[in-house]
Write a protein that holds these residues in place. Structure first.
Motif, mmCIF file in Angstrom:
data_model
loop_
_atom_site.group_PDB
_atom_site.id
_atom_site.type_symbol
_atom_site.label_atom_id
_atom_site.label_comp_id
_atom_site.label_asym_id
_atom_site.label_seq_id
_atom_site.Cartn_x
_atom_site.Cartn_y
_atom_site.Cartn_z
ATOM 1 N N ILE A 20 -6.965 17.953 -8.450
ATOM 2 C CA ILE A 20 -5.714 17.294 -8.967
ATOM 3 C C ILE A 20 -4.564 18.067 -9.323
ATOM 4 N N ALA A 21 -4.973 19.123 -10.040
ATOM 5 C CA ALA A 21 -3.766 20.012 -10.457
ATOM 6 C C ALA A 21 -3.404 20.886 -9.247
ATOM 7 N N GLU A 22 -4.240 21.063 -8.304
ATOM 8 C CA GLU A 22 -3.738 21.910 -7.162
ATOM 9 C C GLU A 22 -3.007 20.910 -6.125
ATOM 10 N N LYS A 23 -2.751 19.592 -6.631
ATOM 11 C CA LYS A 23 -2.172 18.699 -5.499
ATOM 12 C C LYS A 23 -3.016 18.536 -4.392
ATOM 13 N N ARG A 24 -4.290 18.459 -4.218
ATOM 14 C CA ARG A 24 -5.262 18.382 -3.172
ATOM 15 C C ARG A 24 -5.969 17.235 -3.214
ATOM 16 N N GLN A 25 -5.874 16.124 -4.239
ATOM 17 C CA GLN A 25 -6.315 14.882 -4.260
ATOM 18 C C GLN A 25 -5.409 13.757 -3.938
ATOM 19 N N TRP A 26 -5.806 12.782 -3.139
ATOM 20 C CA TRP A 26 -4.697 11.882 -2.637
ATOM 21 C C TRP A 26 -5.459 10.484 -2.972
ATOM 22 N N LYS A 27 -4.625 9.490 -2.969
ATOM 23 C CA LYS A 27 -5.009 7.912 -3.108
ATOM 24 C C LYS A 27 -4.133 7.137 -2.685
ATOM 25 N N ILE A 28 -4.988 5.934 -2.092
ATOM 26 C CA ILE A 28 -4.003 4.920 -1.533
ATOM 27 C C ILE A 28 -4.042 3.940 -2.504
ATOM 28 N N ILE A 29 -2.888 3.350 -2.744
ATOM 29 C CA ILE A 29 -2.912 2.420 -3.863
ATOM 30 C C ILE A 29 -2.670 1.040 -3.375
ATOM 31 N N VAL A 30 -3.372 0.270 -3.860
ATOM 32 C CA VAL A 30 -3.210 -1.309 -3.548
ATOM 33 C C VAL A 30 -3.275 -2.145 -4.709
ATOM 34 N N ASP A 31 -2.077 -2.918 -4.824
ATOM 35 C CA ASP A 31 -2.146 -3.772 -6.233
ATOM 36 C C ASP A 31 -2.429 -2.909 -7.342
ATOM 37 N N ARG A 32 -1.564 -1.759 -7.459
ATOM 38 C CA ARG A 32 -1.707 -0.643 -8.725
ATOM 39 C C ARG A 32 -2.968 -0.187 -8.882
ATOM 40 N N ALA A 33 -3.785 -0.270 -7.813
ATOM 41 C CA ALA A 33 -5.396 0.435 -8.396
ATOM 42 C C ALA A 33 -5.699 1.028 -7.171
ATOM 43 N N MET A 36 0.901 -1.154 0.019
ATOM 44 C CA MET A 36 -0.093 0.152 0.082
ATOM 45 C C MET A 36 0.869 1.205 0.117
ATOM 46 N N GLU A 37 0.573 2.216 -0.846
ATOM 47 C CA GLU A 37 1.204 3.506 -0.848
ATOM 48 C C GLU A 37 0.315 4.620 -1.010
ATOM 49 N N ILE A 38 0.597 5.678 -0.819
ATOM 50 C CA ILE A 38 -0.031 7.119 -0.842
ATOM 51 C C ILE A 38 0.493 8.109 -1.701
ATOM 52 N N LYS A 39 -0.184 8.558 -2.664
ATOM 53 C CA LYS A 39 0.293 9.342 -3.583
ATOM 54 C C LYS A 39 -0.625 10.576 -3.988
ATOM 55 N N HIS A 40 -0.153 11.648 -4.637
ATOM 56 C CA HIS A 40 -1.082 12.383 -5.211
ATOM 57 C C HIS A 40 -1.687 11.570 -6.247
ATOM 58 N N CYS A 41 -2.945 12.174 -6.533
ATOM 59 C CA CYS A 41 -3.930 11.678 -7.940
ATOM 60 C C CYS A 41 -3.143 12.454 -9.079
ATOM 61 N N VAL A 42 -3.525 11.957 -10.188
ATOM 62 C CA VAL A 42 -2.864 12.530 -11.364
ATOM 63 C C VAL A 42 -4.466 12.429 -12.398
ATOM 64 N N ARG A 63 -13.911 -2.054 1.319
ATOM 65 C CA ARG A 63 -14.388 -1.309 2.421
ATOM 66 C C ARG A 63 -14.258 -2.381 3.447
ATOM 67 N N GLY A 64 -14.059 -1.852 4.592
ATOM 68 C CA GLY A 64 -13.776 -2.637 5.991
ATOM 69 C C GLY A 64 -12.253 -2.720 6.311
ATOM 70 N N ASN A 65 -11.477 -2.285 5.339
ATOM 71 C CA ASN A 65 -9.884 -2.494 5.616
ATOM 72 C C ASN A 65 -9.251 -1.445 6.520
ATOM 73 N N ARG A 66 -10.114 -0.476 7.006
ATOM 74 C CA ARG A 66 -9.632 0.347 8.021
ATOM 75 C C ARG A 66 -8.653 1.446 7.048
ATOM 76 N N TYR A 67 -8.766 1.968 5.998
ATOM 77 C CA TYR A 67 -8.048 2.890 5.496
ATOM 78 C C TYR A 67 -7.827 4.128 6.034
ATOM 79 N N ILE A 68 -8.925 4.429 6.982
ATOM 80 C CA ILE A 68 -9.024 5.826 7.600
ATOM 81 C C ILE A 68 -7.585 5.614 8.541
#
Length: 176
Positions: free
Chosen positions: A45-58, A1-7, A94-99
């Motif tokens: 996204i352009a303002e770099k204010r959208q974020w995502k958690i990536i799991v298995d490249r999704a 799992m990784e956290i990145k800016h959205c594109v 859902r239920g994986n406590r990404y929070i």
């Protein structure tokens, strides 16, 4: 799992996550998010204010941040917090406590941005979300009646009861 800016290429996937979140909100008889235009999401996204958690490249989970939220937080908004909005998770994950991952990330991000608090809100008296956010370490600051909603998204226009959550950002023990 990784956290990145959205594109920009994530826009369709983000829109799908929002649609799934709306469906869940309807099913659970919660306040329902409006349909957000692609251009609104792309601007964040352009303002770099959208974020995502990536799991298995999704994208497993997505959220947006702001650095001011006066319409919701009023006089408490004194440039000392990051504000998390629109957390949504892929239905089958859902239920994986990404929070918990979001909270850890948010503390580090707030510290990096020189902020003292991480804040978020939810509309209505949603006891499930109150429990969810407090279990992740947020302090429930109570419910307020919103009065100045003209610049907020559409779902804030119909429901004025807003639950506020806040977390102190510790200055020790956080490693970037």
């Amino acid at each position: 799992m990784e956290i990145k800016h959205c594109v920009l290429q994530d826009t369709n996937e983000i829109m799908s996550l929002y649609e799934a979140a709306r469906n869940l909100q309807i099913q659970r008889k919660m306040v329902v998010w409006p349909f957000f235009e692609d251009t609104f999401i792309q601007k964040e996204i352009a303002e770099k204010r959208q974020w995502k958690i990536i799991v298995d490249r999704a994208i497993a989970c997505n959220w947006a941040v702001t650095f001011e939220d006066r319409e919701i937080w009023g006089e408490k908004d004194i440039n000392d917090a990051i504000y998390i909005h629109r957390i949504c998770t892929k239905p089958e994950l859902r239920g994986n406590r990404y929070i918990d991952a979001i909270v850890n990330w948010a503390k580090q991000y707030a510290l990096k941005m020189g902020k003292r608090f991480v804040r978020l809100d939810t509309l209505g008296n949603n006891t499930r979300l109150i429990e969810h956010y407090t279990s992740a370490g947020f302090d429930f600051k109570g419910m307020v009646q919103l009065t100045d909603t003209g610049n907020l998204p559409a779902h804030y226009q119909n429901e004025r009861n807003c639950c506020l959550f806040e977390m102190d950002v510790p200055t020790a023990g956080i490693y970037l």
